[in-house]
Each structure stands twice: as structure tokens, then as C-alpha cells.
Design a protein around this motif. Structure first.
Motif, PDB file in Angstrom:
ATOM      1  N   LEU A   1      -5.264   8.650   5.941  1.00  0.00           N
ATOM      2  CA  LEU A   1      -4.284   9.153   4.974  1.00  0.00           C
ATOM      3  C   LEU A   1      -4.180   8.246   3.750  1.00  0.00           C
ATOM      4  N   LEU A   2      -4.165   6.929   3.975  1.00  0.00           N
ATOM      5  CA  LEU A   2      -4.105   5.999   2.849  1.00  0.00           C
ATOM      6  C   LEU A   2      -5.341   6.119   1.978  1.00  0.00           C
ATOM      7  N   ARG A   3      -6.497   6.199   2.590  1.00  0.00           N
ATOM      8  CA  ARG A   3      -7.739   6.348   1.819  1.00  0.00           C
ATOM      9  C   ARG A   3      -7.695   7.614   0.964  1.00  0.00           C
ATOM     10  N   GLN A   4      -7.207   8.701   1.559  1.00  0.00           N
ATOM     11  CA  GLN A   4      -7.107   9.963   0.807  1.00  0.00           C
ATOM     12  C   GLN A   4      -6.154   9.822  -0.367  1.00  0.00           C
TER      13      GLN A   4
ATOM     14  N   TYR B   1       2.504   2.604  -4.160  1.00  0.00           N
ATOM     15  CA  TYR B   1       3.677   3.169  -3.486  1.00  0.00           C
ATOM     16  C   TYR B   1       3.953   4.599  -3.943  1.00  0.00           C
ATOM     17  N   GLY B   2       3.736   4.878  -5.213  1.00  0.00           N
ATOM     18  CA  GLY B   2       3.933   6.233  -5.715  1.00  0.00           C
ATOM     19  C   GLY B   2       2.997   7.229  -5.046  1.00  0.00           C
ATOM     20  N   ALA B   3       1.763   6.814  -4.818  1.00  0.00           N
ATOM     21  CA  ALA B   3       0.785   7.688  -4.170  1.00  0.00           C
ATOM     22  C   ALA B   3       1.077   7.884  -2.682  1.00  0.00           C
ATOM     23  N   LEU B   4       1.697   6.895  -2.070  1.00  0.00           N
ATOM     24  CA  LEU B   4       1.963   6.968  -0.627  1.00  0.00           C
ATOM     25  C   LEU B   4       3.265   7.695  -0.311  1.00  0.00           C
ATOM     26  N   ASP B   5       4.176   7.714  -1.253  1.00  0.00           N
ATOM     27  CA  ASP B   5       5.437   8.444  -1.202  1.00  0.00           C
ATOM     28  C   ASP B   5       6.002   8.612   0.206  1.00  0.00           C
TER      29      ASP B   5
END
Length: 97
Positions: A16-19, A72-76
Motif C-alpha cells: 500500500l505504501l509503495r502504491q 503523510y498527505g499521500a498516506l492519509d
């Protein structure tokens, strides 16, 4: 043997983080699951503890705070569900040498 709930295993979190961080076009990406070191502490109820090392040219010209805000914005919502704590080392390729 107990199974991890869907989407909770370290492999799922890394995927998920990679995506989510693919837009940064990282040239290096390392995620270390430190959850076992934090088991049992008061805040360890939901989500794991991770260390992220990510190298991307997209970080050039950005402060450490700006880099972390991008991440952090991308991981929300992952930060509210599957990730309890995330330590970030964000570098440009030149800084990673």
C-alpha cells in the motif's frame, strides 16, 4: 496459528505504501516493521510501527518538513488505520550517496 486480518500484514502495508508513494518515483524504498518492539504499549492498539527510507529526486528543493507532508498527505487514512507510527528518512539521490 493466527492469521493477520486482511490488509494488516507487513507485506500488505508495504504494498500500500509503495502504491501511494509511486508518484514520487522513488529510486530506493525500504520499509522496516518495528511493531514487535512496541507491542503492549498504551498506543499500540491499532496499526503498526514502521521506519521508511525513501530516496527520490522529487524531494530536491524541499525541506524535511515539506517532504514529510508530501508523504503523510499521500498516506492519509493509512495513518489513521494501518499505521500507528511512521519514522521517515526522505532523501534525494545526491543525499543518499
Amino acid at each position: 496459528m493466527s492469521e493477520q486480518p486482511p490488509g494488516k500484514s507487513p507485506e500488505d502495508v508495504e504494498h500500500l505504501l509503495r502504491q501511494r508513494l509511486e508518484f514520487l518515483h522513488p529510486v530506493a524504498f525500504e520499509l522496516i516493521d518495528d511493531s514487535a518492539h512496541h507491542a503492549g504499549h498504551a498506543g499500540a492498539r491499532g496499526g503498526g510501527h514502521y521506519r521508511l527510507r525513501i530516496v527520490s529526486a522529487a524531494f530536491a528543493g524541499h525541506s524535511k518538513i515539506a517532504r514529510h507532508r508530501l508523504i503523510y498527505g499521500a498516506l492519509d487514512e493509512l495513518m489513521r488505520s494501518r499505521i500507528h507510527a511512521l519514522s521517515i528518512e526522505s532523501l534525494t539521490p545526491e543525499e543518499a550517496i
